[in-house]
Design a protein around this motif. Structure first.
Motif, PDB file in Angstrom:
ATOM      1  N   LEU A   1     -27.974 -30.027   1.710  1.00  0.00           N
ATOM      2  CA  LEU A   1     -26.937 -29.293   0.968  1.00  0.00           C
ATOM      3  C   LEU A   1     -26.233 -30.335   0.108  1.00  0.00           C
ATOM      4  N   CYS A   2     -26.749 -30.515  -1.099  1.00  0.00           N
ATOM      5  CA  CYS A   2     -26.393 -31.734  -1.836  1.00  0.00           C
ATOM      6  C   CYS A   2     -25.061 -31.684  -2.575  1.00  0.00           C
ATOM      7  N   GLY A   3     -24.435 -30.528  -2.703  1.00  0.00           N
ATOM      8  CA  GLY A   3     -23.152 -30.527  -3.390  1.00  0.00           C
ATOM      9  C   GLY A   3     -22.400 -29.218  -3.264  1.00  0.00           C
ATOM     10  N   ALA A   4     -21.086 -29.307  -3.468  1.00  0.00           N
ATOM     11  CA  ALA A   4     -20.246 -28.107  -3.328  1.00  0.00           C
ATOM     12  C   ALA A   4     -19.215 -28.016  -4.439  1.00  0.00           C
TER      13      ALA A   4
ATOM     14  N   ASP B   1     -26.097 -26.274 -12.574  1.00  0.00           N
ATOM     15  CA  ASP B   1     -25.793 -27.360 -13.520  1.00  0.00           C
ATOM     16  C   ASP B   1     -26.105 -28.747 -12.949  1.00  0.00           C
ATOM     17  N   GLY B   2     -26.018 -28.894 -11.629  1.00  0.00           N
ATOM     18  CA  GLY B   2     -26.298 -30.195 -11.011  1.00  0.00           C
ATOM     19  C   GLY B   2     -27.740 -30.644 -11.207  1.00  0.00           C
ATOM     20  N   THR B   3     -28.652 -29.684 -11.409  1.00  0.00           N
ATOM     21  CA  THR B   3     -30.064 -30.058 -11.541  1.00  0.00           C
ATOM     22  C   THR B   3     -30.614 -29.750 -12.937  1.00  0.00           C
ATOM     23  N   ALA B   4     -29.714 -29.437 -13.880  1.00  0.00           N
ATOM     24  CA  ALA B   4     -30.171 -29.074 -15.235  1.00  0.00           C
ATOM     25  C   ALA B   4     -30.445 -30.340 -16.051  1.00  0.00           C
TER      26      ALA B   4
ATOM     27  N   SER C   1     -20.270 -34.213  -2.993  1.00  0.00           N
ATOM     28  CA  SER C   1     -21.708 -34.308  -3.271  1.00  0.00           C
ATOM     29  C   SER C   1     -22.184 -35.694  -2.857  1.00  0.00           C
ATOM     30  N   PHE C   2     -23.526 -35.821  -2.776  1.00  0.00           N
ATOM     31  CA  PHE C   2     -24.134 -37.087  -2.341  1.00  0.00           C
ATOM     32  C   PHE C   2     -24.037 -38.188  -3.381  1.00  0.00           C
ATOM     33  N   LYS C   3     -23.615 -37.848  -4.624  1.00  0.00           N
ATOM     34  CA  LYS C   3     -23.786 -38.770  -5.735  1.00  0.00           C
ATOM     35  C   LYS C   3     -23.063 -40.108  -5.562  1.00  0.00           C
ATOM     36  N   LEU C   4     -22.041 -40.150  -4.735  1.00  0.00           N
ATOM     37  CA  LEU C   4     -21.322 -41.421  -4.599  1.00  0.00           C
ATOM     38  C   LEU C   4     -22.128 -42.452  -3.811  1.00  0.00           C
TER      39      LEU C   4
ATOM     40  N   VAL D   1     -35.780 -30.761  -0.791  1.00  0.00           N
ATOM     41  CA  VAL D   1     -34.852 -31.567  -1.600  1.00  0.00           C
ATOM     42  C   VAL D   1     -34.773 -31.022  -3.026  1.00  0.00           C
ATOM     43  N   ALA D   2     -33.552 -30.785  -3.493  1.00  0.00           N
ATOM     44  CA  ALA D   2     -33.365 -30.349  -4.885  1.00  0.00           C
ATOM     45  C   ALA D   2     -33.651 -31.516  -5.822  1.00  0.00           C
ATOM     46  N   ILE D   3     -34.215 -31.187  -6.976  1.00  0.00           N
ATOM     47  CA  ILE D   3     -34.515 -32.235  -7.964  1.00  0.00           C
ATOM     48  C   ILE D   3     -33.827 -31.916  -9.287  1.00  0.00           C
ATOM     49  N   GLY D   4     -33.097 -32.905  -9.800  1.00  0.00           N
ATOM     50  CA  GLY D   4     -32.580 -32.837 -11.171  1.00  0.00           C
ATOM     51  C   GLY D   4     -33.334 -33.900 -11.956  1.00  0.00           C
ATOM     52  N   GLY D   5     -32.738 -35.112 -12.006  1.00  0.00           N
ATOM     53  CA  GLY D   5     -33.440 -36.235 -12.634  1.00  0.00           C
ATOM     54  C   GLY D   5     -34.397 -36.918 -11.679  1.00  0.00           C
ATOM     55  N   GLY D   6     -34.247 -36.658 -10.370  1.00  0.00           N
ATOM     56  CA  GLY D   6     -35.209 -37.156  -9.396  1.00  0.00           C
ATOM     57  C   GLY D   6     -34.755 -38.321  -8.533  1.00  0.00           C
ATOM     58  N   GLY D   7     -33.487 -38.724  -8.639  1.00  0.00           N
ATOM     59  CA  GLY D   7     -33.017 -39.850  -7.843  1.00  0.00           C
ATOM     60  C   GLY D   7     -32.960 -39.538  -6.349  1.00  0.00           C
ATOM     61  N   LEU D   8     -32.477 -38.360  -6.030  1.00  0.00           N
ATOM     62  CA  LEU D   8     -32.337 -37.968  -4.625  1.00  0.00           C
ATOM     63  C   LEU D   8     -33.699 -37.908  -3.931  1.00  0.00           C
ATOM     64  N   ILE D   9     -34.636 -37.200  -4.556  1.00  0.00           N
ATOM     65  CA  ILE D   9     -35.945 -37.059  -3.878  1.00  0.00           C
ATOM     66  C   ILE D   9     -36.677 -38.397  -3.827  1.00  0.00           C
TER      67      ILE D   9
ATOM     68  N   VAL E   1     -21.440 -23.705  -1.099  1.00  0.00           N
ATOM     69  CA  VAL E   1     -22.058 -24.813  -1.832  1.00  0.00           C
ATOM     70  C   VAL E   1     -22.276 -24.391  -3.276  1.00  0.00           C
ATOM     71  N   GLU E   2     -22.440 -25.385  -4.165  1.00  0.00           N
ATOM     72  CA  GLU E   2     -22.722 -25.060  -5.559  1.00  0.00           C
ATOM     73  C   GLU E   2     -24.200 -24.678  -5.663  1.00  0.00           C
ATOM     74  N   PRO E   3     -24.614 -24.091  -6.794  1.00  0.00           N
ATOM     75  CA  PRO E   3     -26.013 -23.658  -6.906  1.00  0.00           C
ATOM     76  C   PRO E   3     -27.024 -24.760  -6.561  1.00  0.00           C
ATOM     77  N   ALA E   4     -26.851 -25.953  -7.133  1.00  0.00           N
ATOM     78  CA  ALA E   4     -27.809 -27.039  -6.836  1.00  0.00           C
ATOM     79  C   ALA E   4     -27.846 -27.317  -5.334  1.00  0.00           C
ATOM     80  N   GLY E   5     -26.691 -27.138  -4.686  1.00  0.00           N
ATOM     81  CA  GLY E   5     -26.594 -27.406  -3.254  1.00  0.00           C
ATOM     82  C   GLY E   5     -27.355 -26.411  -2.401  1.00  0.00           C
TER      83      GLY E   5
ATOM     84  N   PRO F   1     -27.301 -42.007 -13.600  1.00  0.00           N
ATOM     85  CA  PRO F   1     -27.188 -41.008 -12.528  1.00  0.00           C
ATOM     86  C   PRO F   1     -28.404 -40.925 -11.611  1.00  0.00           C
ATOM     87  N   PHE F   2     -29.578 -41.354 -12.088  1.00  0.00           N
ATOM     88  CA  PHE F   2     -30.753 -41.246 -11.188  1.00  0.00           C
ATOM     89  C   PHE F   2     -31.821 -42.328 -11.406  1.00  0.00           C
ATOM     90  N   ASP F   3     -31.948 -42.862 -12.641  1.00  0.00           N
ATOM     91  CA  ASP F   3     -33.124 -43.689 -12.913  1.00  0.00           C
ATOM     92  C   ASP F   3     -32.862 -45.168 -12.688  1.00  0.00           C
TER      93      ASP F   3
HETATM   94  C1  LIG Z   1     -25.310 -31.184  -6.302  1.00  0.00           C
HETATM   95  C2  LIG Z   1     -26.486 -31.874  -6.878  1.00  0.00           C
HETATM   96  N1  LIG Z   1     -27.692 -31.624  -6.378  1.00  0.00           N
HETATM   97  C3  LIG Z   1     -28.796 -32.208  -6.860  1.00  0.00           C
HETATM   98  C4  LIG Z   1     -28.742 -33.096  -7.905  1.00  0.00           C
HETATM   99  C5  LIG Z   1     -30.013 -33.711  -8.414  1.00  0.00           C
HETATM  100  O1  LIG Z   1     -30.103 -35.061  -8.108  1.00  0.00           O
HETATM  101  P1  LIG Z   1     -31.125 -35.968  -8.881  1.00  0.00           P
HETATM  102  O2  LIG Z   1     -30.693 -36.019 -10.311  1.00  0.00           O
HETATM  103  O3  LIG Z   1     -31.005 -37.311  -8.217  1.00  0.00           O
HETATM  104  O4  LIG Z   1     -32.478 -35.359  -8.740  1.00  0.00           O
HETATM  105  C6  LIG Z   1     -27.489 -33.403  -8.459  1.00  0.00           C
HETATM  106  C7  LIG Z   1     -27.382 -34.341  -9.560  1.00  0.00           C
HETATM  107  O5  LIG Z   1     -26.320 -34.589 -10.108  1.00  0.00           O
HETATM  108  C8  LIG Z   1     -26.336 -32.778  -7.945  1.00  0.00           C
HETATM  109  O6  LIG Z   1     -25.119 -33.028  -8.443  1.00  0.00           O
END
Ligand SMILES: Cc1ncc(COP(=O)(O)O)c(C=O)c1O
Length: 451
Positions: A314-317, A239-242, A54-57, A184-192, A285-289, A150-152
């Motif tokens: 495709l942000c994660g697998a 779960d990655g964006t929950a 995943s991109f998180k690193l 772009v997928a959004i969870g906490g919003g760091g990626l976007i 890929v995982e659902p968030a991906g 993780p994002f803020d």
């Molecule tokens: C695979 C994946 N996609 C998207 C996100 C959402 O990223 P963000 O929290 O920066 O919006 C995460 C967050 O952990 C993630 O693991």
């Protein structure tokens, strides 16, 4: 935290971010099948190719690379049961520093092991993320550790923004600079936040489209309310964006106008998108991906676009293996290639034959039966749960109407989350079914006999 950084500040931070000690420049590749099907060019940014899948690193490493030697010597801490935990552990390993990762006791062993293998010190605490977070703040204060959010955090955001920098550069090697939108997928919003800041600074005409699950849309609700909204519950499928509460800084950025549009997608659409990605890449890929791909399909269907170029991150697998069966089954419905119906037929000689005749003569030509379950309900009627292939959107309703016209009362379950989730797995008499009366009607006969 430093707030009110301008887009120019972020551009500078992204251009000077340090990520490549641990991250790779992931590929940007055309999705040939999907592009052909959607009549638009779809590019996939393969963050699933990162060493921790995943991109998180990127964000975690950039944050840590900007710490002072004293801070690094004391070590870092984070609370996470997911991709961020692995990003922090790997980054700490690379920098040779201590990383404490607080995880809820409910974290699957697989994820605990992944963090330990990367050298992270795992502390299991509490039953939820909030418990783990509270404990991590306590440990941080007690031990003088630096918290890696993780994002803020602007450095985390800048690290994630390097994805956008790569996309714009890689476009050239694909033969055309055209790019109409990035999804772009959004969870906490760091990626976007990182991606939007970079793209809008360099190519403001490119649309930024933020995507959330329909049952986990904290950012969308917050932007609409002009303040951060805490969700009582979030769906856990992706779960990655929950995330129940987005970040302060990420909210400020998402609310500032840098994001052109927000969309939500549902579980079926995400499952179908996971399959689409598999067809084009042979990767899962995982659902968030897959959120971004699901949104592109929805966007094209709504706006009827042709010949445009869209990029999906495709942000994660990090997919749980035991989810695959669920995803495979729901993908068909998500693609609207299957209708699921509950049909009531009279328990009398010849009525099953009439039912089969209706199936054989449905408008739109022959179709396969993908699911079939026949149960007698009482002396007068039986219930049939049937899956039929469809050729496009909205067909399930028409099929249900056709059954009704022929005297078979029918219920279209194609879009009924609860029914789909439980029915297939539970047909045959699982006790959990009894909790849902409607399902009970269709699967729990008072007596069974062949007709
Ligand atoms: C695979 C994946 N996609 C998207 C996100 C959402 O990223 P963000 O929290 O920066 O919006 C995460 C967050 O952990 C993630 O693991």
């Amino acid at each position: 935290m430093t707030q009110n950084l301008t887009p120019a500040d972020y551009l500078k931070k992204i251009l000077t971010a340090r990520v490549y000690d641990v991250a790779v420049e992931s590929a940007l590749e055309p999705a040939k099948n999907l592009s052909r099907r959607l009549h638009n060019k779809i590019l996939l940014k393969r963050e699933d190719q990162q060493p921790v899948f995943s991109f998180k690193l990127r964000g975690a490493y950039n944050k840590m690379a900007h710490l002072t030697p004293e801070q690094l010597a004391r070590g870092v801490i984070c609370a996470s049961a997911g991709n961020h935990a692995q990003g922090v552990a790997m980054s700490a390993h690379k920098l040779g520093v201590r990383a404490v990762i607080v995880m809820p006791t409910t974290t699957p062993q697989l994820k605990i092991d992944a963090v330990k293998t990367l050298g992270g010190e795992v502390v299991l605490f509490g039953e939820s993320y909030s418990d783990a977070y509270g404990h991590s703040v306590q440990l941080q204060n007690e031990q003088g550790l630096t918290f890696v959010h993780p994002f803020d955090d602007p450095d985390v955001i800048a690290g994630q923004g390097t994805i956008a920098m790569e996309i714009l550069r890689q476009l050239q090697s694909l033969g055309s600079n055209r790019l109409d939108a990035v999804f772009v997928a959004i969870g906490g919003g760091g990626l976007i936040s990182g991606v939007a800041n970079y793209i809008k600074a360099v190519r403001p005409e490119i649309r930024i489209i933020g995507v959330q699950m329909n049952d986990s849309d904290a950012m969308i609700q917050s932007v609409a309310a002009h303040q951060r909204v805490t969700l009582a519950d979030v769906g856990l499928f992706s779960d990655g964006t929950a995330v129940k509460l987005v970040g302060e800084e990420t909210f400020r950025i998402a609310h500032s106008g840098l994001v052109d549009e927000f969309m939500t997608v549902d579980t079926d659409a995400v499952c179908a998108a996971i399959k689409d990605v598999f067809v084009d890449t042979r990767s899962i890929v995982e659902p968030a991906g897959a959120l971004a791909v699901a949104a592109i399909k929805q966007y094209v269907a709504t706006h009827k676009t042709k010949g445009e170029t869209y990029a999906a991150i495709l942000c994660g697998a990090n997919m749980n293996f035991d989810r695959l069966r669920f995803v495979a089954e729901r993908a068909e419905v998500g693609e609207e290639r299957e209708a699921l119906l509950a049909v009531t037929i009279p328990e009398e000689r010849g009525s099953f034959r009439r039912f089969c005749e209706v199936v054989g003569s449905l408008p739109g030509g022959p179709r396969n039966v993908t699911e079939f379950n026949y149960r007698i309900s009482d002396a007068a009627q039986a219930h049939v749960f049937v899956g039929l292939t469809t050729h496009g959107k909205g067909e399930s309703e028409k099929i249900a109407q056709t059954f009704t016209r022929h005297g078979f009362e029918s219920l279209d379950l194609t879009h009924d989350e609860l029914a789909k989730e439980h029915l297939r797995h539970l047909v045959g008499g699982h006790s959990a079914l009894a909790q849902d009366e409607r399902l009970m009607r269709f699967t729990f006969p008072e007596r069974c006999s062949s007709s």
